[in-house]
Design a protein around this motif. Structure first.
Motif, short mmCIF file in Angstrom:
data_model
loop_
_atom_site.label_atom_id
_atom_site.label_comp_id
_atom_site.label_asym_id
_atom_site.label_seq_id
_atom_site.Cartn_x
_atom_site.Cartn_y
_atom_site.Cartn_z
N TRP A 102 26.46 14.39 5.35
CA TRP A 102 25.66 13.19 5.48
C TRP A 102 25.52 12.50 4.13
CZ3 TRP A 102 24.15 11.52 10.21
CH2 TRP A 102 24.20 12.43 11.25
N ASP A 103 25.62 11.19 4.13
CA ASP A 103 25.44 10.39 2.93
C ASP A 103 23.94 10.36 2.62
OD1 ASP A 103 24.77 7.94 1.40
OD2 ASP A 103 26.93 7.57 1.52
N GLN A 104 23.56 11.01 1.53
CA GLN A 104 22.15 11.18 1.20
C GLN A 104 21.45 9.84 0.91
OE1 GLN A 104 20.56 14.37 1.43
NE2 GLN A 104 22.50 14.50 2.52
N ALA A 105 22.12 8.95 0.23
CA ALA A 105 21.51 7.65 -0.09
C ALA A 105 21.27 6.85 1.20
CB ALA A 105 22.41 6.87 -1.04
N ASP A 164 7.00 4.85 12.35
CA ASP A 164 7.37 6.14 12.94
C ASP A 164 7.42 7.22 11.86
OD1 ASP A 164 7.67 5.22 15.60
OD2 ASP A 164 9.69 4.46 15.14
N ASP A 165 7.44 8.46 12.30
CA ASP A 165 7.49 9.60 11.40
C ASP A 165 8.95 10.03 11.22
OD1 ASP A 165 7.23 11.94 9.97
OD2 ASP A 165 6.07 13.00 11.50
N PRO A 166 9.52 9.85 10.03
CA PRO A 166 10.93 10.22 9.82
C PRO A 166 11.21 11.69 10.08
CG PRO A 166 10.09 8.99 7.93
CD PRO A 166 8.93 9.27 8.82
N SER A 167 10.21 12.57 9.91
CA SER A 167 10.44 14.00 10.11
C SER A 167 10.72 14.34 11.58
CB SER A 167 9.27 14.83 9.58
OG SER A 167 8.11 14.60 10.36
N GLU A 168 10.44 13.40 12.49
CA GLU A 168 10.80 13.62 13.89
C GLU A 168 12.31 13.49 14.10
OE1 GLU A 168 8.56 11.41 16.77
OE2 GLU A 168 6.68 11.66 15.65
N TYR A 169 12.99 12.86 13.17
CA TYR A 169 14.42 12.59 13.33
C TYR A 169 15.28 13.27 12.27
CZ TYR A 169 12.18 8.82 15.91
OH TYR A 169 11.38 8.11 16.76
N VAL A 170 14.71 13.45 11.09
CA VAL A 170 15.49 13.90 9.95
C VAL A 170 14.81 15.09 9.29
CG1 VAL A 170 16.44 13.20 7.71
CG2 VAL A 170 16.25 11.52 9.54
N GLU A 171 15.59 16.12 8.96
CA GLU A 171 15.06 17.23 8.17
C GLU A 171 15.16 16.83 6.71
OE1 GLU A 171 16.91 20.99 8.98
OE2 GLU A 171 16.86 20.62 11.15
N ILE A 172 14.03 16.83 6.04
CA ILE A 172 14.01 16.38 4.66
C ILE A 172 13.81 17.60 3.76
CG2 ILE A 172 12.83 14.94 2.96
CD1 ILE A 172 12.08 13.09 5.33
N SER A 173 14.64 17.71 2.74
CA SER A 173 14.59 18.84 1.82
C SER A 173 14.51 18.28 0.41
CB SER A 173 15.85 19.68 2.00
OG SER A 173 15.92 20.67 1.03
N TYR A 174 13.73 18.94 -0.43
CA TYR A 174 13.60 18.52 -1.82
C TYR A 174 14.19 19.59 -2.72
CZ TYR A 174 10.25 15.23 0.15
OH TYR A 174 9.66 14.26 0.89
N ARG A 175 14.91 19.17 -3.73
CA ARG A 175 15.46 20.09 -4.72
C ARG A 175 15.31 19.47 -6.09
NH1 ARG A 175 21.36 20.71 -2.90
NH2 ARG A 175 20.89 18.67 -2.13
N ILE A 176 15.19 20.32 -7.07
CA ILE A 176 15.11 19.86 -8.45
C ILE A 176 16.13 20.65 -9.25
CG2 ILE A 176 13.67 19.72 -10.52
CD1 ILE A 176 11.24 19.50 -8.62
N SER A 177 16.95 19.94 -9.98
CA SER A 177 17.93 20.59 -10.86
C SER A 177 17.18 21.42 -11.90
CB SER A 177 18.78 19.53 -11.54
OG SER A 177 19.32 20.00 -12.74
N GLU A 178 17.59 22.68 -12.07
CA GLU A 178 16.94 23.55 -13.05
C GLU A 178 17.12 23.01 -14.47
OE1 GLU A 178 14.60 26.97 -13.99
OE2 GLU A 178 14.89 25.76 -12.20
N ALA A 179 18.27 22.39 -14.74
CA ALA A 179 18.51 21.82 -16.06
C ALA A 179 17.53 20.67 -16.33
CB ALA A 179 19.95 21.33 -16.19
N LYS A 180 17.31 19.83 -15.32
CA LYS A 180 16.36 18.72 -15.50
C LYS A 180 14.94 19.26 -15.65
CE LYS A 180 18.97 15.18 -13.05
NZ LYS A 180 19.01 14.27 -11.89
N PHE A 181 14.59 20.24 -14.81
CA PHE A 181 13.25 20.83 -14.89
C PHE A 181 12.97 21.38 -16.28
CE2 PHE A 181 10.55 24.62 -14.61
CZ PHE A 181 9.40 24.08 -14.03
N ASN A 182 13.94 22.10 -16.83
CA ASN A 182 13.76 22.69 -18.17
C ASN A 182 13.66 21.63 -19.26
OD1 ASN A 182 13.69 25.37 -17.34
ND2 ASN A 182 15.90 25.53 -17.32
N ALA A 183 14.17 20.44 -19.02
CA ALA A 183 14.12 19.37 -20.03
C ALA A 183 12.81 18.57 -19.96
CB ALA A 183 15.31 18.42 -19.83
N TRP A 184 12.04 18.74 -18.88
CA TRP A 184 10.79 18.00 -18.73
C TRP A 184 9.76 18.46 -19.77
CZ3 TRP A 184 9.86 18.74 -12.77
CH2 TRP A 184 10.80 17.97 -12.06
N PRO A 185 8.81 17.57 -20.10
CA PRO A 185 7.69 17.98 -20.96
C PRO A 185 6.79 18.95 -20.17
CG PRO A 185 7.40 15.72 -20.23
CD PRO A 185 8.76 16.15 -19.76
#
Length: 160
Positions: free
Chosen positions: A91-94, A108-129
């Motif tokens: 699936w095209d994420q954008a 409408d509630d998008p979760s009724e139609y689409v499974e939404i998952s969140y991820r964070i790049s570990e490299a980006k996380f480690n670069a955050w303040p």
């Protein structure tokens, strides 16, 4: 590594193997990796031959069943062939993000139609303040995978 040596290694408890010298473990590990690479290449080569031999017949059976993918069975002599062409959907994420925003905008509630998952790049996380990291830390769980060891011979030794 001869098959006799391989059978010996498989019959040897891991604790006993662990008592071997690093050079012996290096050799055993390299021999096993060579066997694995050869076995994988052999399986891939045979799979290519099977694909050449049976893909057209399998595709004809799928078309006759009005399907593009999936499992079909047929016999070749005394051998039952089960040909599987799995469906792999991407699936095209954008585009999905835009669609879910439109669904939400319509009330409408998008979760009724689409499974939404969140991820964070570990490299980006480690670069955050630290101030930003602290907000996300409660949602983060660190798990480890299977440990691995790579052995590299530092110098050639002459075994007598």
């Amino acid at each position: 590594m001869s098959s006799f040596a391989l059978e010996q290694i498989l019959a040897t408890p891991a604790g006993v193997l662990a008592e071997q010298s690093s050079e012996s473990l290096f050799q055993i590990k390299n021999d096993a990796n060579d066997l694995l690479a050869t076995a994988k290449a052999l399986v891939e080569h045979i799979d290519q031959a099977l694909n050449l031999k049976y893909s057209d017949r399998a595709q004809q059976l799928r078309l006759a069943s009005n399907k593009d993918t999936g499992i079909v069975h047929f016999d070749d002599g005394h051998v039952r062939i089960t040909a599987d062409l799995p469906k792999k959907v991407e699936w095209d994420q954008a585009m999905l993000s835009d669609i879910t925003k439109r669904i939400a905008a319509n009330g409408d509630d998008p979760s009724e139609y689409v499974e939404i998952s969140y991820r964070i790049s570990e490299a980006k996380f480690n670069a955050w303040p630290d101030s930003l990291k602290s907000v996300f830390v409660p949602a983060r769980t660190l798990k480890t995978g299977k440990p691995g060891f790579r052995l590299t011979l530092l110098k050639e030794t002459n075994h007598v």
